[in-house]
Design a protein around this motif. Structure first.
Motif, PDB file in Angstrom:
ATOM      1  N   LEU A   1       0.821  -1.209   0.000  1.00  0.00           N
ATOM      2  CA  LEU A   1       0.000   0.000   0.000  1.00  0.00           C
ATOM      3  C   LEU A   1       0.854   1.256   0.000  1.00  0.00           C
ATOM      4  O   LEU A   1       0.520   2.251  -0.662  1.00  0.00           O
ATOM      5  CB  LEU A   1      -0.930  -0.007   1.220  1.00  0.00           C
ATOM      6  N   LEU A   2       1.955   1.207   0.739  1.00  0.00           N
ATOM      7  CA  LEU A   2       2.864   2.360   0.768  1.00  0.00           C
ATOM      8  C   LEU A   2       3.462   2.624  -0.611  1.00  0.00           C
ATOM      9  O   LEU A   2       3.558   3.776  -1.055  1.00  0.00           O
ATOM     10  CB  LEU A   2       3.984   2.127   1.785  1.00  0.00           C
ATOM     11  N   LEU A   3       3.877   1.558  -1.283  1.00  0.00           N
ATOM     12  CA  LEU A   3       4.460   1.719  -2.616  1.00  0.00           C
ATOM     13  C   LEU A   3       3.427   2.233  -3.612  1.00  0.00           C
ATOM     14  O   LEU A   3       3.730   3.091  -4.454  1.00  0.00           O
ATOM     15  CB  LEU A   3       5.036   0.383  -3.094  1.00  0.00           C
ATOM     16  N   LEU A   4       2.214   1.742  -3.517  1.00  0.00           N
ATOM     17  CA  LEU A   4       1.153   2.232  -4.392  1.00  0.00           C
ATOM     18  C   LEU A   4       0.800   3.678  -4.065  1.00  0.00           C
ATOM     19  O   LEU A   4       0.527   4.490  -4.958  1.00  0.00           O
ATOM     20  CB  LEU A   4      -0.090   1.348  -4.268  1.00  0.00           C
ATOM     21  N   GLY A   5       0.823   3.992  -2.761  1.00  0.00           N
ATOM     22  CA  GLY A   5       0.525   5.362  -2.341  1.00  0.00           C
ATOM     23  C   GLY A   5       1.555   6.367  -2.802  1.00  0.00           C
ATOM     24  O   GLY A   5       1.268   7.575  -2.893  1.00  0.00           O
ATOM     25  N   ALA A   6       2.752   5.901  -3.115  1.00  0.00           N
ATOM     26  CA  ALA A   6       3.812   6.805  -3.585  1.00  0.00           C
ATOM     27  C   ALA A   6       3.415   7.481  -4.894  1.00  0.00           C
ATOM     28  O   ALA A   6       3.878   8.585  -5.192  1.00  0.00           O
ATOM     29  CB  ALA A   6       5.110   6.038  -3.767  1.00  0.00           C
ATOM     30  N   ALA A   7       2.559   6.814  -5.678  1.00  0.00           N
ATOM     31  CA  ALA A   7       2.097   7.428  -6.931  1.00  0.00           C
ATOM     32  C   ALA A   7       1.320   8.712  -6.656  1.00  0.00           C
ATOM     33  O   ALA A   7       1.441   9.706  -7.384  1.00  0.00           O
ATOM     34  CB  ALA A   7       1.233   6.428  -7.701  1.00  0.00           C
ATOM     35  N   VAL A   8       0.527   8.689  -5.588  1.00  0.00           N
ATOM     36  CA  VAL A   8      -0.260   9.877  -5.225  1.00  0.00           C
ATOM     37  C   VAL A   8       0.650  10.978  -4.677  1.00  0.00           C
ATOM     38  O   VAL A   8       0.580  12.136  -5.087  1.00  0.00           O
ATOM     39  CB  VAL A   8      -1.335   9.504  -4.177  1.00  0.00           C
ATOM     40  N   ILE A   9       1.527  10.570  -3.745  1.00  0.00           N
ATOM     41  CA  ILE A   9       2.409  11.549  -3.107  1.00  0.00           C
ATOM     42  C   ILE A   9       3.329  12.213  -4.125  1.00  0.00           C
ATOM     43  O   ILE A   9       3.606  13.413  -4.055  1.00  0.00           O
ATOM     44  CB  ILE A   9       3.241  10.858  -2.001  1.00  0.00           C
TER      45      ILE A   9
ATOM     46  N   ASP B   1       3.801   0.659 -12.305  1.00  0.00           N
ATOM     47  CA  ASP B   1       4.789  -0.213 -12.951  1.00  0.00           C
ATOM     48  C   ASP B   1       6.082  -0.251 -12.147  1.00  0.00           C
ATOM     49  O   ASP B   1       6.680  -1.312 -11.963  1.00  0.00           O
ATOM     50  CB  ASP B   1       5.094   0.283 -14.366  1.00  0.00           C
ATOM     51  N   GLU B   2       6.518   0.894 -11.665  1.00  0.00           N
ATOM     52  CA  GLU B   2       7.739   0.965 -10.866  1.00  0.00           C
ATOM     53  C   GLU B   2       7.542   0.302  -9.503  1.00  0.00           C
ATOM     54  O   GLU B   2       8.478  -0.285  -8.952  1.00  0.00           O
ATOM     55  CB  GLU B   2       8.171   2.419 -10.697  1.00  0.00           C
ATOM     56  N   ALA B   3       6.343   0.390  -8.957  1.00  0.00           N
ATOM     57  CA  ALA B   3       6.056  -0.224  -7.652  1.00  0.00           C
ATOM     58  C   ALA B   3       6.060  -1.746  -7.745  1.00  0.00           C
ATOM     59  O   ALA B   3       6.332  -2.439  -6.764  1.00  0.00           O
ATOM     60  CB  ALA B   3       4.707   0.266  -7.131  1.00  0.00           C
TER      61      ALA B   3
ATOM     62  N   VAL C   1       7.859  -4.897  -5.012  1.00  0.00           N
ATOM     63  CA  VAL C   1       6.914  -5.851  -4.421  1.00  0.00           C
ATOM     64  C   VAL C   1       7.299  -7.282  -4.812  1.00  0.00           C
ATOM     65  O   VAL C   1       7.370  -8.181  -3.959  1.00  0.00           O
ATOM     66  CB  VAL C   1       5.471  -5.551  -4.886  1.00  0.00           C
ATOM     67  N   LEU C   2       7.582  -7.490  -6.098  1.00  0.00           N
ATOM     68  CA  LEU C   2       7.967  -8.817  -6.567  1.00  0.00           C
ATOM     69  C   LEU C   2       9.280  -9.272  -5.931  1.00  0.00           C
ATOM     70  O   LEU C   2       9.433 -10.435  -5.543  1.00  0.00           O
ATOM     71  CB  LEU C   2       8.101  -8.809  -8.090  1.00  0.00           C
ATOM     72  N   VAL C   3      10.217  -8.344  -5.798  1.00  0.00           N
ATOM     73  CA  VAL C   3      11.517  -8.660  -5.204  1.00  0.00           C
ATOM     74  C   VAL C   3      11.360  -9.106  -3.751  1.00  0.00           C
ATOM     75  O   VAL C   3      11.949 -10.102  -3.327  1.00  0.00           O
ATOM     76  CB  VAL C   3      12.450  -7.430  -5.298  1.00  0.00           C
ATOM     77  N   SER C   4      10.575  -8.371  -2.974  1.00  0.00           N
ATOM     78  CA  SER C   4      10.405  -8.726  -1.562  1.00  0.00           C
ATOM     79  C   SER C   4       9.640 -10.037  -1.405  1.00  0.00           C
ATOM     80  O   SER C   4       9.916 -10.822  -0.494  1.00  0.00           O
ATOM     81  CB  SER C   4       9.709  -7.596  -0.795  1.00  0.00           C
ATOM     82  N   LEU C   5       8.700 -10.313  -2.299  1.00  0.00           N
ATOM     83  CA  LEU C   5       7.991 -11.594  -2.265  1.00  0.00           C
ATOM     84  C   LEU C   5       8.928 -12.749  -2.589  1.00  0.00           C
ATOM     85  O   LEU C   5       8.927 -13.785  -1.906  1.00  0.00           O
ATOM     86  CB  LEU C   5       6.831 -11.581  -3.271  1.00  0.00           C
TER      87      LEU C   5
END
Length: 266
Positions: free
Chosen positions: A90-98, A106-108, A112-116
């Motif tokens: 959610l934080l990574l997705l929220g970065a688009a708004v901020i 796409d950048e987020a 996410v994939l790396v940490s998974l």
């Protein structure tokens, strides 16, 4: 070759006691290894891990690795660590708004994939040790026997390329040799420890699963080779002289242990 052997001996001398002790020691070690794996993937993509997405990705991997019972006992009973991990998404997705869409979905997706990838693999590595030392070594021996068998048979008899576009040195004969080696080692191991450890299935079924685990481990190796080829790098890192990076050594493990868990071995 000498450097590879020295590194392997030193690494095993440090790693085996940690595996034997288990508990906090293996959990912290797995978390550190997951962070290093995240760093290596960011480095391959030429991204700085000391950045918003890098730090969030590393935190996400750690949240997946560390068990709730010891590290996040304060969470409500119906909440698991995957819920905490989703907060990083959610934080990574929220970065688009901020960032006013300067940082996109796409950048987020990459962090996410790396940490998974790193987090879930080392999470199940820790879970296997929590089940028992016998189960953990069962998985490790399958990975090691596959690697050694594939190398020896491939070097001696390898003629037909397995997947030259991804890994030109691997052969079909080597892959088969790795599977046979894993099954032989697993059969001996299970017969020795079947009275002390319930593997969750009959011996014959465990050996059938071993074939699958061996194939999965080799596929995990190919996946990491594909990632390196995509980014144009020879090794994932240089933390292990003669061996490359953490991902170069743990790529098969990161695939095998989640599948072992899926098949009910632990």
């Amino acid at each position: 070759m000498r450097q590879r052997v020295i590194t392997a001996v030193v690494a095993l001398a440090l790693f085996i006691p940690i595996i034997y002790v288990g508990g906090i020691a293996i959990e912290v070690t797995a978390a550190v290894l997951a962070v290093v794996a995240v760093y290596e993937l960011f480095r391959m993509k030429e991204l700085n891990i000391v950045s918003f997405e890098g730090i969030i990705s590393a935190i996400g991997a750690v949240l997946l690795v560390l068990p709730k019972e010891r590290w996040f006992f304060f969470l409500p009973a119906n909440v698991d660590t995957f819920s905490l991990f989703y907060l990083t998404v959610l934080l990574l997705l929220g970065a688009a708004v901020i960032s006013k869409n300067m940082y996109t979905i796409d950048e987020a997706g990459f962090p996410v994939l790396v940490s998974l990838y790193a987090g879930m693999g080392f999470r199940d590595f820790v879970s296997a040790r929590s089940e028992s030392l016998i189960i953990l070594f069962f998985g490790l021996l399958i990975v090691w026997a596959t690697d050694i068998g594939a190398y020896m048979v491939g070097r001696q008899y390898g003629k037909n390329k397995l997947w030259p576009e991804i890994s030109p040195n691997k052969t079909v004969e080597g892959a088969i040799g790795g599977i046979v080696s894993a099954v032989i080692v697993a059969a001996i191991y299970v017969l020795i420890f079947q009275g002390k450890q319930d593997f969750g299935h009959s011996i014959s079924l465990v050996l059938i699963f071993t074939v699958i685990f061996s194939v999965v481990g080799q596929f995990g190796d190919l996946v990491e080779s594909a990632v390196k080829r995509h980014f144009g790098v020879k090794d994932s890192g240089n933390i292990l002289p003669g061996h490359g990076g953490i991902l170069d050594r743990f790529d098969s493990l990161l695939f095998v242990f989640p599948i072992m868990h899926l098949f009910g071995i632990f």
